[in-house]
Design a protein around this motif. Structure first.
Motif, mmCIF file in Angstrom:
data_model
loop_
_atom_site.group_PDB
_atom_site.id
_atom_site.type_symbol
_atom_site.label_atom_id
_atom_site.label_comp_id
_atom_site.label_asym_id
_atom_site.label_seq_id
_atom_site.Cartn_x
_atom_site.Cartn_y
_atom_site.Cartn_z
ATOM 1 N N VAL A 150 0.868 -1.186 0.000
ATOM 2 C CA VAL A 150 0.000 0.000 0.000
ATOM 3 C C VAL A 150 0.901 1.231 0.000
ATOM 4 O O VAL A 150 1.789 1.354 0.852
ATOM 5 N N THR A 151 0.654 2.134 -0.935
ATOM 6 C CA THR A 151 1.510 3.317 -1.065
ATOM 7 C C THR A 151 0.749 4.627 -0.864
ATOM 8 O O THR A 151 1.363 5.693 -0.860
ATOM 9 N N GLU A 152 -0.573 4.556 -0.695
ATOM 10 C CA GLU A 152 -1.379 5.764 -0.510
ATOM 11 C C GLU A 152 -2.152 5.692 0.801
ATOM 12 O O GLU A 152 -2.773 4.681 1.101
ATOM 13 N N GLY A 153 -2.139 6.793 1.547
ATOM 14 C CA GLY A 153 -2.832 6.848 2.840
ATOM 15 C C GLY A 153 -1.991 6.220 3.931
ATOM 16 O O GLY A 153 -1.629 6.864 4.904
ATOM 17 N N ILE A 154 -1.696 4.959 3.777
ATOM 18 C CA ILE A 154 -0.772 4.273 4.678
ATOM 19 C C ILE A 154 0.353 3.678 3.829
ATOM 20 O O ILE A 154 0.203 3.523 2.609
ATOM 21 N N LYS A 155 1.445 3.371 4.452
ATOM 22 C CA LYS A 155 2.608 2.862 3.723
ATOM 23 C C LYS A 155 3.087 1.578 4.381
ATOM 24 O O LYS A 155 3.847 1.603 5.353
ATOM 25 N N VAL A 156 2.588 0.452 3.837
ATOM 26 C CA VAL A 156 2.906 -0.846 4.433
ATOM 27 C C VAL A 156 3.167 -1.895 3.361
ATOM 28 O O VAL A 156 2.598 -1.847 2.265
ATOM 29 N N LEU A 157 4.029 -2.863 3.713
ATOM 30 C CA LEU A 157 4.256 -4.060 2.913
ATOM 31 C C LEU A 157 3.798 -5.236 3.762
ATOM 32 O O LEU A 157 4.304 -5.439 4.873
ATOM 33 N N ILE A 217 5.097 -4.494 7.407
ATOM 34 C CA ILE A 217 6.250 -3.649 7.703
ATOM 35 C C ILE A 217 5.891 -2.227 7.293
ATOM 36 O O ILE A 217 5.493 -1.979 6.161
ATOM 37 N N VAL A 218 5.996 -1.310 8.242
ATOM 38 C CA VAL A 218 5.630 0.080 7.992
ATOM 39 C C VAL A 218 6.868 0.837 7.497
ATOM 40 O O VAL A 218 7.849 0.961 8.237
ATOM 41 N N TYR A 219 6.819 1.341 6.262
ATOM 42 C CA TYR A 219 7.974 2.043 5.706
ATOM 43 C C TYR A 219 7.769 3.567 5.664
ATOM 44 O O TYR A 219 8.626 4.309 5.173
ATOM 45 N N GLY A 220 6.648 4.030 6.206
ATOM 46 C CA GLY A 220 6.368 5.460 6.333
ATOM 47 C C GLY A 220 5.262 5.641 7.350
ATOM 48 O O GLY A 220 4.358 4.781 7.466
ATOM 49 N N ASP A 221 5.289 6.736 8.132
ATOM 50 C CA ASP A 221 4.288 6.948 9.191
ATOM 51 C C ASP A 221 2.878 6.689 8.668
ATOM 52 O O ASP A 221 2.483 7.252 7.637
ATOM 53 N N SER A 222 2.119 5.873 9.380
ATOM 54 C CA SER A 222 0.800 5.445 8.905
ATOM 55 C C SER A 222 -0.261 5.620 9.990
ATOM 56 O O SER A 222 -0.147 5.050 11.079
ATOM 57 N N GLY A 237 17.241 -3.179 6.935
ATOM 58 C CA GLY A 237 16.439 -3.604 5.795
ATOM 59 C C GLY A 237 15.320 -2.669 5.403
ATOM 60 O O GLY A 237 14.571 -2.967 4.462
ATOM 61 N N LEU A 238 15.180 -1.526 6.084
ATOM 62 C CA LEU A 238 14.124 -0.580 5.700
ATOM 63 C C LEU A 238 14.331 -0.097 4.265
ATOM 64 O O LEU A 238 13.358 0.134 3.536
ATOM 65 N N ASP A 239 15.583 0.029 3.843
ATOM 66 C CA ASP A 239 15.878 0.463 2.482
ATOM 67 C C ASP A 239 15.341 -0.529 1.453
ATOM 68 O O ASP A 239 14.905 -0.135 0.356
ATOM 69 N N ILE A 240 15.340 -1.816 1.791
ATOM 70 C CA ILE A 240 14.797 -2.834 0.885
ATOM 71 C C ILE A 240 13.307 -2.619 0.693
ATOM 72 O O ILE A 240 12.787 -2.662 -0.437
ATOM 73 N N VAL A 241 12.595 -2.388 1.802
ATOM 74 C CA VAL A 241 11.144 -2.187 1.734
ATOM 75 C C VAL A 241 10.821 -0.923 0.936
ATOM 76 O O VAL A 241 9.884 -0.912 0.119
ATOM 77 N N LYS A 242 11.593 0.124 1.136
ATOM 78 C CA LYS A 242 11.353 1.365 0.397
ATOM 79 C C LYS A 242 11.641 1.185 -1.096
ATOM 80 O O LYS A 242 10.981 1.782 -1.953
ATOM 81 N N GLU A 243 12.585 0.343 -1.399
ATOM 82 C CA GLU A 243 12.895 0.030 -2.796
ATOM 83 C C GLU A 243 11.712 -0.677 -3.463
ATOM 84 O O GLU A 243 11.354 -0.389 -4.613
#
Length: 276
Positions: A150-157, A217-222, A237-243
Motif C-alpha cells: 500500500v503506497t497511498e494513505g498508509i505505507k505498508v508491505l 512492515i511500515v515504511y512510512g508513518d501510517s 532492511g528498511l531500504d529494501i522495503v522502500k525500494e
C-alpha cells in the motif's frame, strides 16, 4: 420360738443390707457413667487431633493448580474449527500455552532482496513472539511472498500468508494463515502516529482475537487505528522495503483493502527468531 426382739433385729439388718446394696449399685453405675464420658472425651480429642493434622499437612484438601512459572505467561491460542478452514490455512499445531515474557529477540527475515531485521521485546508481546517462534520453527514462512503493498494513505508491505507462493498471483492471496488465532498485544493506543516508520505489526481481520501469521512492515508513518499488535522495530532492511515501495503495486486490492501486489517481488526464503 423366735422372740419379737430377734425378729426386729433381723428386719433391721435386712433393711441395712438392702440399703447398702442399693448404694453399691448406684456407685457402680456412677463409675460406669464416668468411664463412658471419659472414653467419649478421649475420642473427641483423637478426632480433633486428626482434623488438626489434616489441616496442617494437607489431608484430603484438593490440590491447588500451579500458575505459570516465573518469567512465563499463560497464552490462549484458539484453534479455528476444521469446517471453517479454507484450503489456504496451514496446520502446524499449536504453540505452547506458557511463553517467556522476558528477554529480547532478533527477528531475521531473509528475502531474495536481502535481510530485514527487527528487535522484538518479549515483555511487550510474549504470546505473539511465542507464536512467531513456533511458526518459524515449522518453516511456515519459507518460500512465501509478500502479497500486498500500500503506497497511498498508509505505507505498508504485508507478508505472512503461507499460500502466497509460486509464480504469479491468485485471488485468494491474503486469506491464508495458521490453524489458530490469538489475542492482540502491545496496541499503540497512546502513540501518534500509532504506526510510525520502521515498526512491524500483525495484521488481523478487524475483529478482536483474530491475529494469525500475517504481518506488515511500515515504511512510512501510517495513521492506522491502533488495533494491530506491534511486534517489533526494524533494525535493518528498511531500504529494501522502500525500494519495493518505489516500484509500485498492481492495484489488485484497490477496491477492497487498498493497494495491490508489489511489482517488485519479495520472497521470504527463511525467517528466524533468536535471542539477542
Amino acid at each position: 420360738m423366735t422372740s419379737t426382739r430377734d425378729r426386729q433385729r433381723a428386719a433391721a439388718r435386712a433393711r441395712l443390707e438392702k440399703d447398702m446394696a442399693e448404694r453399691a449399685a448406684k456407685a457402680r453405675r456412677r463409675r460406669q457413667t464416668q468411664a463412658i464420658v471419659a472414653a467419649a472425651g478421649a475420642l473427641v480429642l483423637v478426632v480433633a487431633g486428626s482434623v488438626w493434622l489434616a489441616g496442617q499437612f494437607g489431608g484430603d484438601e484438593p490440590e491447588q493448580t500451579a500458575g505459570p512459572a516465573a518469567g512465563q505467561v499463560q497464552c490462549a491460542f484458539t484453534e479455528v474449527p476444521t469446517d471453517q478452514r479454507p484450503p489456504q490455512i496451514k496446520d502446524v499445531g499449536l504453540p505452547g500455552a506458557e511463553q517467556p515474557n522476558t528477554g529480547v529477540q532478533t527477528l531475521t527475515i531473509t528475502t531474495n532482496l536481502g535481510p530485514i531485521t527487527a528487535r522484538v521485546d518479549r515483555a511487550a508481546v510474549p504470546c505473539t513472539a511465542g507464536s512467531f517462534a513456533h511458526l518459524a520453527a515449522e518453516d511456515f514462512f519459507d518460500n512465501t511472498k509478500c502479497h500486498r503493498l500500500v503506497t497511498e494513505g498508509i505505507k505498508v508491505l504485508q507478508c505472512g500468508d503461507p499460500s502466497a507462493s509460486g509464480k504469479g498471483w491468485r485471488d485468494t492471496d491474503g486469506i491464508g494463515g495458521p490453524s489458530y488465532r490469538l489475542a492482540e498485544e502491545n496496541l499503540p493506543t497512546d502513540k501518534r502516529p500509532p504506526y510510525p516508520e520502521g515498526v512491524i505489526a500483525m495484521a488481523n481481520s478487524g475483529q478482536p482475537g483474530s491475529t494469525g501469521s500475517q504481518f506488515f512492515i511500515v515504511y512510512g508513518d501510517s495513521p492506522l487505528d491502533p488495533n494491530y499488535t506491534v511486534l517489533g522495530t526494524l533494525t535493518g532492511g528498511l531500504d529494501i522495503v522502500k525500494e519495493v515501495a518505489a516500484a509500485g503495486d498492481d492495484g489488485a486490492f484497490a477496491q477492497q483493502a487498498g493497494g495491490g501486489h508489489p511489482k517488485k517481488e519479495v520472497v521470504i526464503t527463511d525467517l528466524t527468531l533468536t535471542d539477542a
